[in-house]
Motif scaffolding. Structure first.
Motif, mmCIF file in Angstrom:
data_model
loop_
_atom_site.group_PDB
_atom_site.id
_atom_site.type_symbol
_atom_site.label_atom_id
_atom_site.label_comp_id
_atom_site.label_asym_id
_atom_site.label_seq_id
_atom_site.Cartn_x
_atom_site.Cartn_y
_atom_site.Cartn_z
ATOM 1 N N ILE A 1 0.734 -1.210 -0.079
ATOM 2 C CA ILE A 1 0.007 0.125 -0.075
ATOM 3 C C ILE A 1 0.925 1.189 0.052
ATOM 4 N N TYR A 2 1.850 1.183 0.768
ATOM 5 C CA TYR A 2 2.926 2.436 0.800
ATOM 6 C C TYR A 2 3.612 2.598 -0.618
ATOM 7 N N GLU A 3 3.814 1.493 -1.074
ATOM 8 C CA GLU A 3 4.471 1.775 -2.604
ATOM 9 C C GLU A 3 3.431 2.232 -3.501
ATOM 10 N N GLN A 4 2.285 1.980 -3.225
ATOM 11 C CA GLN A 4 1.318 2.281 -4.332
ATOM 12 C C GLN A 4 0.890 3.952 -3.987
ATOM 13 N N LYS A 5 0.713 4.359 -2.633
ATOM 14 C CA LYS A 5 0.018 5.490 -2.323
ATOM 15 C C LYS A 5 0.700 6.365 -1.533
ATOM 16 N N CYS A 6 1.969 5.904 -1.135
ATOM 17 C CA CYS A 6 2.680 6.809 -0.232
ATOM 18 C C CYS A 6 4.190 7.218 -0.736
ATOM 19 N N ALA A 7 4.742 6.249 -1.500
ATOM 20 C CA ALA A 7 5.991 6.369 -1.827
ATOM 21 C C ALA A 7 6.326 7.665 -2.745
ATOM 22 N N SER A 8 5.350 8.154 -3.663
ATOM 23 C CA SER A 8 5.630 8.957 -4.554
ATOM 24 C C SER A 8 6.002 10.513 -4.049
ATOM 25 N N CYS A 9 5.479 10.445 -2.495
ATOM 26 C CA CYS A 9 5.611 11.751 -1.768
ATOM 27 C C CYS A 9 6.698 11.505 -0.857
ATOM 28 N N HIS A 10 6.793 10.325 -0.096
ATOM 29 C CA HIS A 10 7.797 10.255 1.000
ATOM 30 C C HIS A 10 8.836 9.417 0.724
ATOM 31 N N GLY A 11 9.201 9.026 -0.406
ATOM 32 C CA GLY A 11 10.421 8.387 -0.929
ATOM 33 C C GLY A 11 9.971 6.896 -0.969
ATOM 34 N N ALA A 12 10.486 6.241 -1.623
ATOM 35 C CA ALA A 12 10.362 4.711 -1.887
ATOM 36 C C ALA A 12 10.956 4.029 -0.457
ATOM 37 N N HIS A 13 11.739 4.420 0.173
ATOM 38 C CA HIS A 13 12.039 3.919 1.614
ATOM 39 C C HIS A 13 11.889 4.954 2.824
ATOM 40 N N GLY A 14 11.085 5.908 2.439
ATOM 41 C CA GLY A 14 10.587 6.800 3.518
ATOM 42 C C GLY A 14 11.434 7.788 3.844
ATOM 43 N N GLU A 15 12.548 8.225 2.897
ATOM 44 C CA GLU A 15 13.583 8.990 3.328
ATOM 45 C C GLU A 15 13.037 10.201 2.772
ATOM 46 N N GLY A 16 11.938 10.463 2.522
ATOM 47 C CA GLY A 16 11.457 11.983 1.947
ATOM 48 C C GLY A 16 11.596 12.128 0.552
ATOM 49 N N ALA A 17 10.551 12.975 0.086
ATOM 50 C CA ALA A 17 10.647 13.526 -1.226
ATOM 51 C C ALA A 17 9.931 14.613 -1.382
ATOM 52 N N THR A 18 9.046 14.746 -1.981
ATOM 53 C CA THR A 18 8.264 15.954 -2.050
ATOM 54 C C THR A 18 7.480 16.307 -0.300
ATOM 55 N N ALA A 19 7.249 15.109 0.015
ATOM 56 C CA ALA A 19 6.957 15.350 1.608
ATOM 57 C C ALA A 19 7.854 14.975 2.528
ATOM 58 N N GLU A 20 8.081 15.201 3.795
ATOM 59 C CA GLU A 20 8.725 14.887 4.763
ATOM 60 C C GLU A 20 9.224 13.313 4.852
ATOM 61 N N GLU A 21 10.306 13.008 5.467
ATOM 62 C CA GLU A 21 10.759 11.681 5.471
ATOM 63 C C GLU A 21 9.995 11.055 6.713
ATOM 64 N N VAL A 22 9.694 9.718 6.818
ATOM 65 C CA VAL A 22 9.012 9.166 7.585
ATOM 66 C C VAL A 22 9.760 8.072 8.317
ATOM 67 N N VAL A 23 10.672 7.926 7.758
ATOM 68 C CA VAL A 23 11.469 6.563 8.264
ATOM 69 C C VAL A 23 12.675 7.303 8.858
ATOM 70 N N SER A 24 13.186 7.011 10.019
ATOM 71 C CA SER A 24 14.622 7.239 10.737
ATOM 72 C C SER A 24 15.103 6.364 11.516
ATOM 73 N N GLU A 25 16.105 6.518 12.166
ATOM 74 C CA GLU A 25 16.631 5.752 13.126
ATOM 75 C C GLU A 25 15.740 5.945 14.544
ATOM 76 N N PRO A 26 15.644 4.806 15.254
ATOM 77 C CA PRO A 26 14.647 4.721 16.070
ATOM 78 C C PRO A 26 15.263 5.458 17.484
ATOM 79 N N LYS A 27 15.677 6.431 17.412
ATOM 80 C CA LYS A 27 16.193 7.095 18.745
ATOM 81 C C LYS A 27 15.840 8.458 18.568
ATOM 82 N N PRO A 28 15.449 9.117 19.888
ATOM 83 C CA PRO A 28 15.099 10.523 19.879
ATOM 84 C C PRO A 28 15.586 11.608 19.292
#
Length: 179
Positions: A68-95
């Motif tokens: 679902i992410y690849e189809q509906k989210c990746a175009s904005c948030h990047g293939a791996h959540g690194e961010g594209a036209t929208a913010e990154e959603v994936v990072s290291e799990p630390k504050p």
């Protein structure tokens, strides 16, 4: 204030005041719109609390969510959540810190239920609220797994999602909420 403006203002006030009086002399509210039906209210009454209250029935896993992410989210948030036209959603799990100022899910968000709530209400931007509960649980599971917070095989549902301990849960100072 000019004389014309005073007259228009006074006339406008008199019109509004006169319109507010009913034939029997009582004041009534303006008749704007119509009362909402229970179904219309239910469509918008989707509040999800940090403890899981308000979560709908359903379930999802990261594998389903990835598709679902690849189809509906990746175009904005990047293939791996690194961010594209929208913010990154994936990072290291630390504050976040001075060296890691990310506000991505893994480093910033205090509750997993907030991810579900945000995705449910506003994603994808072209059709907010269009994902089913199962799709929303699956996307949430994928995002949590991609941030190394849960295992890829963990199922997210109304019972398991509120139990997810986010890395930055204790990184906020609550000033207006009693715990």
């Amino acid at each position: 204030m000019s004389m014309l403006r005073r007259l228009v203002t006074a006339a406008g006030f008199a019109f509004v005041a006169g319109a507010a009086l009913a034939a029997d002399g009582g004041i009534q509210a303006p008749r704007l719109g119509k009362p909402m039906t229970a179904d219309e209210i239910a469509k918008w009454d989707k509040t999800i609390f940090s403890d899981g209250r308000g979560l709908p029935a359903g379930h999802g896993m990261a594998k389903e969510g990835r598709a679902i992410y690849e189809q509906k989210c990746a175009s904005c948030h990047g293939a791996h959540g690194e961010g594209a036209t929208a913010e990154e959603v994936v990072s290291e799990p630390k504050p976040p810190s001075a060296g890691n100022p990310s506000k991505a899910i893994g480093s910033y968000w205090p509750y997993a239920t907030t991810i579900f709530d945000f995705v449910r209400r506003s994603m994808p931007p072209s059709a907010p609220g269009s994902l089913s509960a199962d799709e929303t649980y699956a996307v949430t599971a994928y995002l949590l797994s991609a941030n190394a917070i849960i295992a890829e095989a963990d199922e997210m549902n109304a019972e398991t999602l509120p139990r997810v301990k986010m890395p930055n849960r204790d990184g906020f100072i609550w000033i207006d909420v009693r715990k």
